[in-house]
Design a protein around this motif. Structure first.
Motif, PDB file in Angstrom:
ATOM      1  N   GLY A  30      -6.075   6.599   5.138  1.00 36.68           N
ATOM      2  CA  GLY A  30      -5.847   8.010   4.896  1.00 36.68           C
ATOM      3  C   GLY A  30      -5.858   8.401   3.429  1.00 36.68           C
ATOM      4  N   LEU A  31      -5.934   7.422   2.549  1.00 37.03           N
ATOM      5  CA  LEU A  31      -5.915   7.711   1.113  1.00 37.03           C
ATOM      6  C   LEU A  31      -7.337   7.755   0.560  1.00 37.03           C
ATOM      7  CD1 LEU A  31      -3.104   5.284  -0.101  1.00 37.03           C
ATOM      8  CD2 LEU A  31      -2.912   7.733   0.352  1.00 37.03           C
ATOM      9  N   PRO A  32      -7.586   8.638  -0.401  1.00 34.46           N
ATOM     10  CA  PRO A  32      -8.895   8.621  -1.059  1.00 34.46           C
ATOM     11  C   PRO A  32      -9.128   7.264  -1.723  1.00 34.46           C
ATOM     12  CG  PRO A  32      -7.657  10.578  -1.671  1.00 34.46           C
ATOM     13  CD  PRO A  32      -6.717   9.693  -0.911  1.00 34.46           C
ATOM     14  N   GLU A  33     -10.364   6.824  -1.768  1.00 37.02           N
ATOM     15  CA  GLU A  33     -10.684   5.509  -2.321  1.00 37.02           C
ATOM     16  C   GLU A  33     -10.341   5.378  -3.791  1.00 37.02           C
ATOM     17  OE1 GLU A  33     -13.675   3.121  -1.261  1.00 37.02           O
ATOM     18  OE2 GLU A  33     -13.688   3.724   0.831  1.00 37.02           O
ATOM     19  N   THR A  34     -10.171   6.494  -4.471  1.00 41.37           N
ATOM     20  CA  THR A  34      -9.833   6.452  -5.895  1.00 41.37           C
ATOM     21  C   THR A  34      -8.325   6.468  -6.137  1.00 41.37           C
ATOM     22  OG1 THR A  34     -10.020   8.864  -5.990  1.00 41.37           O
ATOM     23  CG2 THR A  34     -11.978   7.575  -6.562  1.00 41.37           C
ATOM     24  N   SER A  35      -7.536   6.536  -5.072  1.00 41.08           N
ATOM     25  CA  SER A  35      -6.080   6.572  -5.216  1.00 41.08           C
ATOM     26  C   SER A  35      -5.547   5.250  -5.751  1.00 41.08           C
ATOM     27  CB  SER A  35      -5.402   6.827  -3.869  1.00 41.08           C
ATOM     28  OG  SER A  35      -5.707   8.094  -3.388  1.00 41.08           O
ATOM     29  N   SER A  36      -4.549   5.360  -6.604  1.00 38.01           N
ATOM     30  CA  SER A  36      -3.831   4.181  -7.077  1.00 38.01           C
ATOM     31  C   SER A  36      -2.635   3.948  -6.167  1.00 38.01           C
ATOM     32  CB  SER A  36      -3.336   4.381  -8.506  1.00 38.01           C
ATOM     33  OG  SER A  36      -4.416   4.462  -9.390  1.00 38.01           O
ATOM     34  N   LEU A  37      -2.231   2.702  -6.077  1.00 44.65           N
ATOM     35  CA  LEU A  37      -1.058   2.344  -5.289  1.00 44.65           C
ATOM     36  C   LEU A  37       0.007   1.833  -6.239  1.00 44.65           C
ATOM     37  CD1 LEU A  37      -2.946   0.336  -2.533  1.00 44.65           C
ATOM     38  CD2 LEU A  37      -2.177   2.706  -2.404  1.00 44.65           C
ATOM     39  N   LEU A  38       1.138   2.515  -6.291  1.00 46.58           N
ATOM     40  CA  LEU A  38       2.233   2.118  -7.158  1.00 46.58           C
ATOM     41  C   LEU A  38       3.288   1.437  -6.304  1.00 46.58           C
ATOM     42  CD1 LEU A  38       3.548   2.190  -9.965  1.00 46.58           C
ATOM     43  CD2 LEU A  38       4.562   4.382  -9.304  1.00 46.58           C
ATOM     44  N   ALA A  56      -2.920 -10.372  -0.570  1.00 46.60           N
ATOM     45  CA  ALA A  56      -3.566 -11.262   0.392  1.00 46.60           C
ATOM     46  C   ALA A  56      -4.233 -10.508   1.527  1.00 46.60           C
ATOM     47  CB  ALA A  56      -2.543 -12.245   0.957  1.00 46.60           C
ATOM     48  N   ARG A  57      -3.577  -9.486   2.007  1.00 43.77           N
ATOM     49  CA  ARG A  57      -4.032  -8.808   3.211  1.00 43.77           C
ATOM     50  C   ARG A  57      -4.918  -7.613   2.959  1.00 43.77           C
ATOM     51  NH1 ARG A  57      -3.645 -12.195   7.175  1.00 43.77           N
ATOM     52  NH2 ARG A  57      -1.544 -12.702   7.761  1.00 43.77           N
ATOM     53  N   LEU A  58      -4.833  -7.042   1.773  1.00 43.23           N
ATOM     54  CA  LEU A  58      -5.607  -5.851   1.459  1.00 43.23           C
ATOM     55  C   LEU A  58      -6.367  -6.062   0.158  1.00 43.23           C
ATOM     56  CD1 LEU A  58      -2.713  -3.386   2.254  1.00 43.23           C
ATOM     57  CD2 LEU A  58      -4.614  -3.971   3.758  1.00 43.23           C
ATOM     58  N   PRO A  59      -7.248  -7.054   0.136  1.00 45.79           N
ATOM     59  CA  PRO A  59      -7.928  -7.375  -1.125  1.00 45.79           C
ATOM     60  C   PRO A  59      -8.748  -6.221  -1.691  1.00 45.79           C
ATOM     61  CG  PRO A  59      -8.958  -8.516   0.708  1.00 45.79           C
ATOM     62  CD  PRO A  59      -7.712  -7.869   1.236  1.00 45.79           C
ATOM     63  N   THR A  60      -9.207  -5.320  -0.855  1.00 47.38           N
ATOM     64  CA  THR A  60      -9.985  -4.192  -1.376  1.00 47.38           C
ATOM     65  C   THR A  60      -9.100  -3.215  -2.134  1.00 47.38           C
ATOM     66  OG1 THR A  60      -9.734  -2.978   0.701  1.00 47.38           O
ATOM     67  CG2 THR A  60     -11.699  -4.347   0.460  1.00 47.38           C
ATOM     68  N   ALA A  61      -7.801  -3.286  -1.932  1.00 43.64           N
ATOM     69  CA  ALA A  61      -6.871  -2.397  -2.637  1.00 43.64           C
ATOM     70  C   ALA A  61      -6.334  -3.028  -3.914  1.00 43.64           C
ATOM     71  CB  ALA A  61      -5.704  -2.022  -1.727  1.00 43.64           C
ATOM     72  N   ALA A  62      -6.638  -4.300  -4.154  1.00 40.05           N
ATOM     73  CA  ALA A  62      -6.064  -5.015  -5.294  1.00 40.05           C
ATOM     74  C   ALA A  62      -6.391  -4.365  -6.631  1.00 40.05           C
ATOM     75  CB  ALA A  62      -6.527  -6.467  -5.291  1.00 40.05           C
ATOM     76  N   ASP A  63      -7.583  -3.805  -6.763  1.00 41.26           N
ATOM     77  CA  ASP A  63      -7.954  -3.182  -8.040  1.00 41.26           C
ATOM     78  C   ASP A  63      -7.266  -1.841  -8.242  1.00 41.26           C
ATOM     79  OD1 ASP A  63      -9.463  -2.089  -5.980  1.00 41.26           O
ATOM     80  OD2 ASP A  63     -11.160  -1.642  -7.268  1.00 41.26           O
ATOM     81  N   ARG A  64      -6.629  -1.318  -7.205  1.00 43.97           N
ATOM     82  CA  ARG A  64      -5.908  -0.039  -7.303  1.00 43.97           C
ATOM     83  C   ARG A  64      -4.398  -0.236  -7.331  1.00 43.97           C
ATOM     84  NH1 ARG A  64      -7.279   3.450  -2.541  1.00 43.97           N
ATOM     85  NH2 ARG A  64      -7.298   1.531  -1.364  1.00 43.97           N
ATOM     86  N   LEU A  65      -3.963  -1.483  -7.249  1.00 42.11           N
ATOM     87  CA  LEU A  65      -2.542  -1.795  -7.155  1.00 42.11           C
ATOM     88  C   LEU A  65      -1.905  -1.850  -8.543  1.00 42.11           C
ATOM     89  CD1 LEU A  65      -0.287  -2.654  -5.165  1.00 42.11           C
ATOM     90  CD2 LEU A  65      -0.993  -5.007  -5.581  1.00 42.11           C
ATOM     91  N   HIS A  66      -0.837  -1.112  -8.715  1.00 39.98           N
ATOM     92  CA  HIS A  66      -0.081  -1.105  -9.968  1.00 39.98           C
ATOM     93  C   HIS A  66       1.364  -1.427  -9.645  1.00 39.98           C
ATOM     94  CE1 HIS A  66      -3.439   0.787 -12.063  1.00 39.98           C
ATOM     95  NE2 HIS A  66      -3.591   1.492 -10.962  1.00 39.98           N
TER      96      HIS A  66
END
Length: 75
Positions: A30-38, A56-66
């Motif tokens: 549900g989040l835009p692909e450009t969203s950051s995750l804090l 481990a489980r969401l490797p595609t989100a790793a570059d957005r993880l802060h």
């Protein structure tokens, strides 16, 4: 010395399918692909596990993880 990515990979191999996986994937859809995750992380075992699970489980989100360190001030 082992890297965080190696720890996350080991966790992914050892933990099997967890309810967390589906819930997190549905949320992220549900989040835009450009969203950051804090993610707030105190450094305790539960916070570190959360970060490892996300990596481990969401490797595609790793570059957005802060990570944001949060000191509860309890100890």
């Amino acid at each position: 010395m082992i890297s965080w990515s190696e720890i996350a990979g080991q966790f992914a191999r050892d933990s099997g399918d967890l309810p967390f996986d589906e819930q997190a994937r549905e949320y992220l859809k549900g989040l835009p692909e450009t969203s950051s995750l804090l993610v707030a992380c105190s450094g305790g075992s539960d916070s570190v596990l959360l970060v490892l699970m996300l990596l481990a489980r969401l490797p595609t989100a790793a570059d957005r993880l802060h990570l944001c360190h949060f000191n509860h001030g309890i100890r």
